[in-house]
Design a protein around this motif. Structure first.
Motif, short mmCIF file in Angstrom:
data_model
loop_
_atom_site.label_atom_id
_atom_site.label_comp_id
_atom_site.label_asym_id
_atom_site.label_seq_id
_atom_site.Cartn_x
_atom_site.Cartn_y
_atom_site.Cartn_z
N MET A 1 0.82 -1.21 0.00
CA MET A 1 0.00 0.00 0.00
C MET A 1 0.86 1.26 0.00
SD MET A 1 -3.13 -1.05 -0.14
CE MET A 1 -2.45 -2.35 -1.20
N ILE A 2 2.03 1.19 0.64
CA ILE A 2 2.94 2.35 0.61
C ILE A 2 3.41 2.60 -0.82
CG2 ILE A 2 5.14 3.24 1.46
CD1 ILE A 2 4.80 1.52 3.93
N VAL A 3 3.76 1.54 -1.51
CA VAL A 3 4.18 1.67 -2.90
C VAL A 3 3.01 2.18 -3.75
CG1 VAL A 3 5.11 0.44 -4.90
CG2 VAL A 3 5.86 -0.17 -2.59
N ALA A 4 1.80 1.69 -3.47
CA ALA A 4 0.63 2.12 -4.23
C ALA A 4 0.36 3.61 -4.03
CB ALA A 4 -0.59 1.30 -3.83
N VAL A 5 0.50 4.09 -2.77
CA VAL A 5 0.28 5.51 -2.51
C VAL A 5 1.29 6.36 -3.27
CG1 VAL A 5 0.43 7.29 -0.72
CG2 VAL A 5 -0.82 5.18 -0.27
N ALA A 6 2.56 5.92 -3.26
CA ALA A 6 3.58 6.65 -4.00
C ALA A 6 3.29 6.62 -5.50
CB ALA A 6 4.95 6.05 -3.72
N ALA A 7 2.78 5.48 -5.99
CA ALA A 7 2.45 5.40 -7.42
C ALA A 7 1.27 6.30 -7.76
CB ALA A 7 2.14 3.95 -7.79
N PHE A 8 0.30 6.38 -6.86
CA PHE A 8 -0.85 7.25 -7.12
C PHE A 8 -0.44 8.72 -7.10
CE2 PHE A 8 -3.67 3.65 -5.63
CZ PHE A 8 -4.13 3.38 -6.91
N ASN A 9 0.65 9.04 -6.40
CA ASN A 9 1.14 10.42 -6.47
C ASN A 9 1.57 10.79 -7.88
OD1 ASN A 9 0.72 10.97 -3.79
ND2 ASN A 9 2.79 10.45 -3.14
N ILE A 10 1.96 9.78 -8.65
CA ILE A 10 2.32 10.03 -10.04
C ILE A 10 1.12 10.54 -10.82
CG2 ILE A 10 3.15 8.93 -12.17
CD1 ILE A 10 4.74 7.00 -10.44
N ILE A 11 -0.09 10.06 -10.45
CA ILE A 11 -1.30 10.54 -11.12
C ILE A 11 -1.45 12.04 -10.90
CG2 ILE A 11 -3.81 10.38 -11.16
CD1 ILE A 11 -3.58 7.49 -10.33
N ALA A 12 -1.32 12.47 -9.63
CA ALA A 12 -1.44 13.90 -9.35
C ALA A 12 -0.36 14.70 -10.06
CB ALA A 12 -1.35 14.13 -7.84
N THR A 13 0.85 14.16 -10.09
CA THR A 13 1.95 14.85 -10.77
C THR A 13 1.65 15.04 -12.25
OG1 THR A 13 3.55 13.92 -9.21
CG2 THR A 13 4.41 14.73 -11.29
N LEU A 14 1.20 13.97 -12.90
CA LEU A 14 0.96 14.05 -14.34
C LEU A 14 -0.25 14.94 -14.66
CD1 LEU A 14 1.67 10.40 -15.54
CD2 LEU A 14 3.14 12.40 -15.65
N ILE A 15 -1.25 14.93 -13.81
CA ILE A 15 -2.40 15.82 -14.05
C ILE A 15 -1.95 17.28 -13.99
CG2 ILE A 15 -4.56 16.65 -13.04
CD1 ILE A 15 -5.22 13.77 -12.34
N MET A 16 -1.06 17.60 -13.03
CA MET A 16 -0.53 18.96 -12.95
C MET A 16 0.32 19.28 -14.18
SD MET A 16 0.52 19.08 -8.92
CE MET A 16 1.12 20.76 -9.05
N VAL A 17 1.08 18.29 -14.65
CA VAL A 17 1.89 18.51 -15.85
C VAL A 17 1.00 18.74 -17.06
CG1 VAL A 17 3.56 17.45 -17.41
CG2 VAL A 17 3.86 17.21 -14.95
N VAL A 18 -0.05 17.95 -17.17
CA VAL A 18 -0.97 18.10 -18.31
C VAL A 18 -1.59 19.49 -18.31
CG1 VAL A 18 -3.18 17.30 -19.26
CG2 VAL A 18 -1.44 15.63 -18.54
N ASN A 19 -2.04 19.95 -17.13
CA ASN A 19 -2.61 21.30 -17.05
C ASN A 19 -1.58 22.36 -17.38
OD1 ASN A 19 -5.10 20.27 -16.28
ND2 ASN A 19 -4.61 20.36 -14.09
N ASP A 20 -0.33 22.14 -16.96
CA ASP A 20 0.73 23.11 -17.22
C ASP A 20 1.15 23.12 -18.68
OD1 ASP A 20 2.81 24.96 -16.05
OD2 ASP A 20 4.12 23.42 -16.92
#
Length: 414
Positions: free
Chosen positions: A278-297
């Motif tokens: 679950m720790i690895v999954a949480v870190a992987a889900f942070n990639i989703i937030a990162t990429l969404i911010m990149v897409v908006n940028d």
């Protein structure tokens, strides 16, 4: 231009630029979180493997891997042992008798499992001789009713070599109750310590003394104890041997007496592995937030790429490459650091104990007085694969959103 285009642009987006340093910082934290999750999983599972190895070597080094038990007392155990040794999986075969009873000393009592052994041959199938802390195993002599007890039993009764205690065993009789207790005075000739529960539940006497307590002939034994190469093959090996010997013999093995313990340890490792995942999954889900911010940028950049001919599939691939790079780098860093930490965790704990002057794993409290670690290649491959897969899956939704951006609208509001 560098080909393919998606990899070229995707890798460039992972580097810091003046106007998107915050996004790059979020990418870095996602990478660090993934690395820490992978590191933690490798170290914790390696330590659990180490504890399981220690318990296996100590417990299964004391209890029989398998036994060929006679329906009636075995008059001549050597032909049975010879038949067992014909199986290539069998390392050794020695005579063995087992009883259950109660130890009594100065009004205190405790249940005990008594093993009747031949001191001269016990070293072939047991590690007990290597863990004698008082006395000697070969001090067990026929007719003298000597006993080798565990360290926990000795501490509980405050016994030393030379002290005496009483063994009470049930005996079938013609009395109305059907069973009467039989008492036998024993002399402590040795104390063993293997660092497991067996130190308080097991004791050893000579085979001849066990036969006399059972009202057998001195040469009669209950079974032949086997040591096998592959512990997990013990049920099949013993069953095959007993079948070949006929209906007057039956097989028993360690899975009947200790199987629940090792099943519990295996389940514990599985559950802790899932929780750490679950720790690895949480870190992987942070990639989703990162990429969404990149897409908006990068909305304007995406629109420009679309207008010069980039397909939605290429746009999607760009952001999948960026997220995958974050996941791969984070997983590889965590994997390398985890392997290094797992290989050196025992030395690290020892150093901390020396510096602090405190015993983290005191032998008075824990059966294992150090922090064992066993790094298994399969665990590392499984953990790193999980990190790769989760980080890749985390890129799908943001990349899909990027591919759906309409160039006209993105340029209008940029």
């Amino acid at each position: 231009m560098f080909r393919p285009l998606s990899i070229f642009i995707g890798t460039r987006y992972t580097r810091a630029k003046r106007r998107n340093r915050f996004v790059s910082f979020i990418s870095m934290t996602s990478m660090i979180g993934l690395a820490l999750g992978v590191l933690a999983m490798i170290v914790v599972l390696s330590v659990m493997n180490g504890f399981q190895r220690e318990m296996s070597s100590r417990i299964l080094g004391m209890v029989p891997h398998a036994t060929i038990v006679g329906v009636n007392p075995i008059d001549d155990w050597q032909p049975v042992a010879a038949a067992a040794l014909k199986n290539p999986e069998v390392i050794a075969a020695v005579p063995f008798t087992e009883m259950e009873g109660m130890l009594s000393h100065k009004g205190s009592m405790q249940p005990i499992q008594i093993s009747g052994v031949d001191p001269a041959q016990e070293g072939k199938v047991s590690i007990v001789a290597q863990h004698i802390v008082q006395g000697r195993l070969d001090a067990l002599k026929p007719g003298e009713f000597g006993v080798v007890i565990g360290e926990i039993t000795a501490r509980r009764f405050r016994l030393n070599v030379g002290d005496k205690l009483t063994l009470i065993v049930p005996e079938v009789s013609t009395a109305p109750g059907g069973i009467t207790p039989r008492m036998q005075r024993l002399n402590v000739v040795g104390v063993f310590k293997v660092g497991a529960e067996l130190d308080g539940s097991m004791a050893l006497i000579h085979l001849a003394d066990a036969a006399q307590m059972q009202h057998w002939q001195p040469n009669q034994v209950q079974s032949v104890r086997l040591a096998v190469k592959d512990l997990y093959a013990a049920p099949k090996v013993s069953s095959d041997i007993a079948t070949g010997l006929g209906a007057s013999f039956k097989a028993d093995d360690w899975t009947h007496t200790q199987g629940s313990l090792f099943s519990a340890m295996k389940m514990e490792k599985t559950m802790i592995g899932l929780l750490l995942l679950m720790i690895v999954a949480v870190a992987a889900f942070n990639i989703i937030a990162t990429l969404i911010m990149v897409v908006n940028d990068k909305g304007a950049d995406i629109a420009i790429l679309r207008t010069i001919g980039a397909t939605p599939r290429q746009i999607m691939a760009i952001f999948m490459v960026q997220g995958t790079v974050i996941g791969v780098v984070g997983t590889l860093i965590g994997g390398v650091l985890g392997v290094i930490a797992a290989l050196n965790v025992s030395e690290l704990v020892g150093w901390l104990e020396r510096v602090s002057g405190q015993h983290i794993f005191s032998s008075d409290v824990y059966f294992v007085s150090n922090l064992p670690s066993e790094l298994q290649r399969g665990d590392v491959v499984l953990i790193c694969s999980a990190g790769f897969i989760l980080s890749f899956l985390a890129t799908v939704y943001p990349a899909w959103r990027a591919a759906k951006i309409e160039p006209a609208q993105a340029l209008r509001y940029s």
